[in-house]
Design an enzyme around this catalytic site. Structure first.
Site, PDB file in Angstrom:
ATOM      1  N   SER A 154     -49.324 -77.533  24.493  1.00 29.93           N
ATOM      2  CA  SER A 154     -48.822 -78.193  23.283  1.00 29.93           C
ATOM      3  C   SER A 154     -48.680 -77.191  22.134  1.00 29.93           C
ATOM      4  CB  SER A 154     -49.761 -79.327  22.873  1.00 29.93           C
ATOM      5  OG  SER A 154     -51.070 -78.805  22.726  1.00 29.93           O
ATOM      6  N   GLU A 155     -49.584 -76.224  22.073  1.00 27.50           N
ATOM      7  CA  GLU A 155     -49.511 -75.224  21.015  1.00 27.50           C
ATOM      8  C   GLU A 155     -48.255 -74.353  21.197  1.00 27.50           C
ATOM      9  OE1 GLU A 155     -50.826 -74.881  18.315  1.00 27.50           O
ATOM     10  OE2 GLU A 155     -50.558 -72.781  17.710  1.00 27.50           O
ATOM     11  N   TYR A 156     -48.014 -73.985  22.434  1.00 27.71           N
ATOM     12  CA  TYR A 156     -46.830 -73.185  22.760  1.00 27.71           C
ATOM     13  C   TYR A 156     -45.557 -73.946  22.357  1.00 27.71           C
ATOM     14  CZ  TYR A 156     -43.550 -70.501  25.655  1.00 27.71           C
ATOM     15  OH  TYR A 156     -42.505 -69.747  26.104  1.00 27.71           O
ATOM     16  N   CYS A 207      -6.482 -68.220  74.044  1.00 27.73           N
ATOM     17  CA  CYS A 207      -5.037 -68.097  74.308  1.00 27.73           C
ATOM     18  C   CYS A 207      -4.707 -68.120  75.788  1.00 27.73           C
ATOM     19  CB  CYS A 207      -4.487 -66.823  73.665  1.00 27.73           C
ATOM     20  SG  CYS A 207      -5.054 -65.329  74.495  1.00 27.73           S
ATOM     21  N   SER A 239     -31.856 -50.118  50.919  1.00 28.26           N
ATOM     22  CA  SER A 239     -32.876 -50.937  51.560  1.00 28.26           C
ATOM     23  C   SER A 239     -33.847 -50.015  52.295  1.00 28.26           C
ATOM     24  CB  SER A 239     -32.233 -51.944  52.496  1.00 28.26           C
ATOM     25  OG  SER A 239     -31.434 -51.244  53.406  1.00 28.26           O
ATOM     26  N   LYS A 241     -44.406 -56.785  50.828  1.00 27.65           N
ATOM     27  CA  LYS A 241     -42.945 -56.883  50.800  1.00 27.65           C
ATOM     28  C   LYS A 241     -42.603 -58.335  50.491  1.00 27.65           C
ATOM     29  CE  LYS A 241     -38.817 -55.479  53.225  1.00 27.65           C
ATOM     30  NZ  LYS A 241     -38.100 -56.750  53.300  1.00 27.65           N
ATOM     31  N   TYR A 248     -41.142 -53.640  41.190  1.00 27.17           N
ATOM     32  CA  TYR A 248     -41.800 -52.656  42.054  1.00 27.17           C
ATOM     33  C   TYR A 248     -41.336 -51.218  41.870  1.00 27.17           C
ATOM     34  CZ  TYR A 248     -37.722 -53.853  44.910  1.00 27.17           C
ATOM     35  OH  TYR A 248     -36.466 -54.106  45.338  1.00 27.17           O
ATOM     36  N   LYS A 287     -42.670 -54.548  59.336  1.00 22.45           N
ATOM     37  CA  LYS A 287     -42.303 -55.954  59.488  1.00 22.45           C
ATOM     38  C   LYS A 287     -43.318 -56.656  60.372  1.00 22.45           C
ATOM     39  CE  LYS A 287     -38.304 -56.364  57.392  1.00 22.45           C
ATOM     40  NZ  LYS A 287     -37.269 -57.191  57.888  1.00 22.45           N
ATOM     41  N   CYS A 326      -3.314 -63.191  70.187  1.00 22.74           N
ATOM     42  CA  CYS A 326      -4.359 -64.202  70.401  1.00 22.74           C
ATOM     43  C   CYS A 326      -4.817 -64.766  69.053  1.00 22.74           C
ATOM     44  CB  CYS A 326      -5.538 -63.583  71.141  1.00 22.74           C
ATOM     45  SG  CYS A 326      -6.975 -64.678  71.224  1.00 22.74           S
ATOM     46  N   GLU A 329     -47.922 -51.800  49.560  1.00 22.08           N
ATOM     47  CA  GLU A 329     -47.607 -52.987  48.751  1.00 22.08           C
ATOM     48  C   GLU A 329     -47.123 -54.121  49.641  1.00 22.08           C
ATOM     49  OE1 GLU A 329     -44.412 -51.868  46.156  1.00 22.08           O
ATOM     50  OE2 GLU A 329     -45.543 -50.183  45.369  1.00 22.08           O
ATOM     51  N   CYS A 383      -8.886 -66.108  78.620  1.00 24.52           N
ATOM     52  CA  CYS A 383      -9.329 -66.238  77.234  1.00 24.52           C
ATOM     53  C   CYS A 383      -9.456 -67.708  76.834  1.00 24.52           C
ATOM     54  CB  CYS A 383      -8.342 -65.536  76.303  1.00 24.52           C
ATOM     55  SG  CYS A 383      -8.711 -65.800  74.561  1.00 24.52           S
ATOM     56  N   ASP A 423     -40.656 -61.651  49.863  1.00 23.52           N
ATOM     57  CA  ASP A 423     -39.457 -62.176  50.512  1.00 23.52           C
ATOM     58  C   ASP A 423     -38.613 -62.969  49.523  1.00 23.52           C
ATOM     59  OD1 ASP A 423     -37.656 -62.694  52.451  1.00 23.52           O
ATOM     60  OD2 ASP A 423     -38.863 -64.169  53.523  1.00 23.52           O
ATOM     61  N   CYS A 443     -10.091 -60.017  75.656  1.00 22.75           N
ATOM     62  CA  CYS A 443      -8.737 -60.566  75.659  1.00 22.75           C
ATOM     63  C   CYS A 443      -7.876 -59.496  75.003  1.00 22.75           C
ATOM     64  CB  CYS A 443      -8.712 -61.858  74.846  1.00 22.75           C
ATOM     65  SG  CYS A 443      -7.040 -62.354  74.400  1.00 22.75           S
TER      66      CYS A 443
END
Ligand code: IVH
Length: 668
Positions: free
Chosen positions: A35-37, A407, A83, A115, A222, A310, A427, A113, A404, A117, A422
């Site tokens: 409430s103050e915030y 086609c 990455s 990772k 990070y 991972k 096609c 650290e 195929c 997600d 094919c």
């Protein structure tokens, strides 16, 4: 109230609100009731109403912007967003440790650290003010999502120091917020999100920041992308600095002296995984010393100074109901397993590629089998094996067709290849896939043209080849399913914009056999225009370092085809750019520098130049910079405290320069 006191009051309110916000959202330790915030916020809002000039971009009232965007602007990353390479087991981690030590010597500390997600974002600050935030995109170009990022309360709008830098982090949705959001969506009969990461990604790409604001996203930062004048010498110090100036960093990080210690800590962290309030998909291991990081450098895709461990993929059982066939862009027929839907690693899986007939034989897969399924790299569903003991006798052996499925022309197996193909250039399935490839992210990158829209346009006969894309009209698009006025205009815009792309995107998009994105870039850089490339002979092509025999043949054959020549002319007359726009290639023969044609290795800490500046400088003079010293190295530039590479250079009798000598050569 006069202007001056209003200004003073506003600043006091900023300070208080920012402090309370920081305590609540970053430290997770509120010192005042909500409430103050709220009261302080109301006071500030009123004040800004009376004195609108106080509504500065760093005001806490400006977290939720008023404007709904038409589309996101593109942002070119000054430092690319790469990455990480992956490790799946202890052996991979030990290999990583060995590679690191081979390069920089035995004195290495690591930081371990979590990772997170979520999705990678970049935050740019100027003189302590948050000025721009972007998604990763393709790593080079992302989207401007500043307004949505401002709604994340743990992102400081103003730092505690007037720093100018770019910070990288992972935006994510806490598990609790994800569950609440999905409950709400179910109540509203909306499709629930598959997992917190998708929910976070969907939220951050909302054009209306008010929606993003309701999604309760959070962030852990990070790294600092450009350490510039921060004076930081270690990754761990960068994290401490980030924390000190107001960012939220993850507290589960540890420094390790040995790879043994890393392995133990990974085990500890793995056990904590389920109890965390957010999803993680692995553990990141980073070399702590930034000088060593610089020395280790990057491969094309990822840093050599870090790796992501991972977690082993979750495996589940399900039934393989049928095998479906699809025809790819190059005519390859791919069998796909249709599965009874099953939850794996956070999403429902009902299809898994079986790649080719050999794999089906090898794994002895039959229709009706009970199979074990996992997601490779936690993303791509894969059939691991068949549970033979559970067979009933009703299972059916699968065999590949002779014709195929799209086609009906006869399929061929090209010598030395496992795939059935094919080879009919008309096609329809291949043409459709080719169109989808042309507009895809690494090719012409046309936003709003997903597979569904392309398939529809193709079905309706509105596009028969890629040139037709540039002939589409507003009325034609409006007739399509689920295309409103706004998305139509956005799409038309994106199509027009794509005409300006540099040549390599077009070359990759055309789908020339064996020409991937990287080769397309090389070709564009070397030949500069499509006209010159079209005239290139096989000899000219193989003279280029990265172009092999197979690719050279494929390029010549491709451009020899009259249909292709016609298509290229059509594209040109429709205004599609066919020239290279990137940085110019310096030809060895055009440089009179000593460095022209030389293979150079940089090692040790450079003082006057950043490693990137040194690299770019050498390349601009026609030299090439590589990572490791070998017989083919011409020159080693050794900075301070150079280690094993310098030693090797001495052993091999390779010419050695100090930094000053390089500096002189670059500034000649
Ligand atoms: S460092 C050069 N640290 O994982 C890349 N990445 O493939 C340096 N991620 O998309 C990345 N938590 O967004 C780093 N503690 C962490 C991370 C982290 C999550 C994400 C990152 C990137 C992906 C790496």
């Amino acid at each position: 109230m006069d202007k001056q006191s209003a200004n003073k009051l506003a600043r006091e309110l900023h300070e208080l609100i920012n402090t309370y916000n920081y305590e609540y959202n970053v430290l997770d330790k509120p010192s005042v009731p909500d409430s103050e915030y709220d009261r302080l916020m109301q006071e500030l809002l009123k004040l800004e109403e009376a004195f609108p000039e106080l509504k500065t971009s760093d005001s806490p009232t400006q977290r939720v912007g008023g404007t709904v965007l038409a589309a996101f602007q593109k942002v070119v990353h000054k430092t690319p967003m790469l990455s990480l390479g992956n490790a799946f087991n202890e052996a991979d981690l030990r290999d990583f440790d060995r590679r690191v030590k081979q390069s920089v010597g035995d004195d290495v500390q690591y930081v371990v650290e979590l990772k997170i997600d979520g999705l990678a974002v970049s935050l740019r600050y100027e003189n302590g003010l948050f000025v721009q935030g972007a998604t990763r995109g393709d790593g080079t170009t992302g989207e401007d999502i500043t307004e949505n990022l401002k709604t994340i309360r743990s992102i400081p709008l103003r730092l505690k120091k007037e720093l100018s830098f770019e910070v990288r982090g992972e935006a994510f949705m806490p598990k609790k917020s994800f569950e609440k959001l999905n409950e709400l969506r179910l109540q509203l009969e909306e499709e629930p999100f598959a997992n917190p990461r998708n929910a976070a990604a969907g939220s951050i790409r909302q054009l209306d920041p008010k929606i993003a604001a309701k999604r309760n996203l959070d962030i852990f930062v990070y790294s600092i992308a450009d350490l510039g004048g921060t004076g930081v010498e270690k990754h761990s110090e960068a994290l401490d600095l980030l924390e000190e100036v107001g960012f939220k960093t993850n507290q589960e990080r540890r420094k390790c002296e040995t790879i043994e210690e890393v392995l133990t800590i990974i085990e500890d962290l793995q056990e904590k995984r389920a109890n965390l309030s957010y999803d993680i998909d692995g553990i990141v291991i980073k070399v702590d010393s930034l000088a060593q990081q610089e020395e280790l450098g990057f491969t094309a895709k990822s840093p050599r100074w870090a790796i992501a461990y991972k977690f082993p993929a979750e495996e589940v059982m399900t039934k393989l109901v049928d095998i479906e066939l699809s025809v790819g862009r190059t005519g390859v027929i791919t069998p796909t397993a249709l599965l009874e839907p099953v939850r794996v690693a956070g999403t429902t899986v009902q299809r898994a590629s079986l790649h080719n007939e050999d794999l089906i034989r090898e794994k002895d897969i039959k229709i009706g089998d009970t199979v074990v399924v996992k997601k490779a790299g936690d993303i791509i569903p894969e059939v691991v094996n068949v549970l033979i003991d559970l067979r009933t006798g009703e299972e059916q052996t699968f065999s590949m067709p002779t014709h195929c499925p799209a086609c009906e022309s006869e399929l061929v197996r090209i010598e030395g290849e496992v795939a059935l193909r094919c080879i009919n250039p008309q096609c329809p399935a291949q043409i459709k896939e080719g169109l989808i490839h042309f507009v895809s992210r690494n090719a012409m990158n046309i936003d709003g043209l997903g597979e569904r829209v392309v398939a529809q346009l193709f079905q309706e006969g509105l596009i028969k080849d890629v040139a037709d894309l540039y002939r589409l009209t507003r009325d034609q698009l409006l007739e399509l399913e689920r295309m409103g006025e706004k998305s139509t205009d956005n799409l038309l815009n994106a199509i027009v914009q794509s005409k300006e792309n540099s040549l390599e995107r077009l070359l990759f998009g055309l789908g020339i056999r064996h020409v991937g994105a990287k080769a397309a870039k090389t070709l564009a850089q070397e030949f500069e225009t499509i006209e010159i490339l079209q005239q290139a002979t096989k000899d000219e092509l193989i003279a280029i370092n990265e172009i092999g025999d197979k690719m050279a043949d494929a390029v010549v054959t491709y451009f020899d085809n009259p249909d292709v020549q016609y298509l290229v002319n059509e594209l040109k007359s429709l205004g599609v750019n066919t020239t290279y726009k990137g940085p110019k290639l310096i030809r060895v023969e055009d440089s009179d520098s000593y460095l022209a044609g030389k293979t150079v290795v940089l090692t040790g800490k450079l003082e006057q130049l950043s490693r990137n500046e040194a690299k770019e400088g050498i390349e601009a003079l026609g030299g090439k910079v590589t990572g490791s010293v070998s017989k083919s190295t011409d020159l080693v530039v050794a900075g301070e405290s150079a280690g094993s590479k310098l030693k090797k250079a001495q052993e091999l009798n390779i010419e050695i320069w100090d930094e000053a000598r390089l500096f002189d050569e670059l500034n000649k």
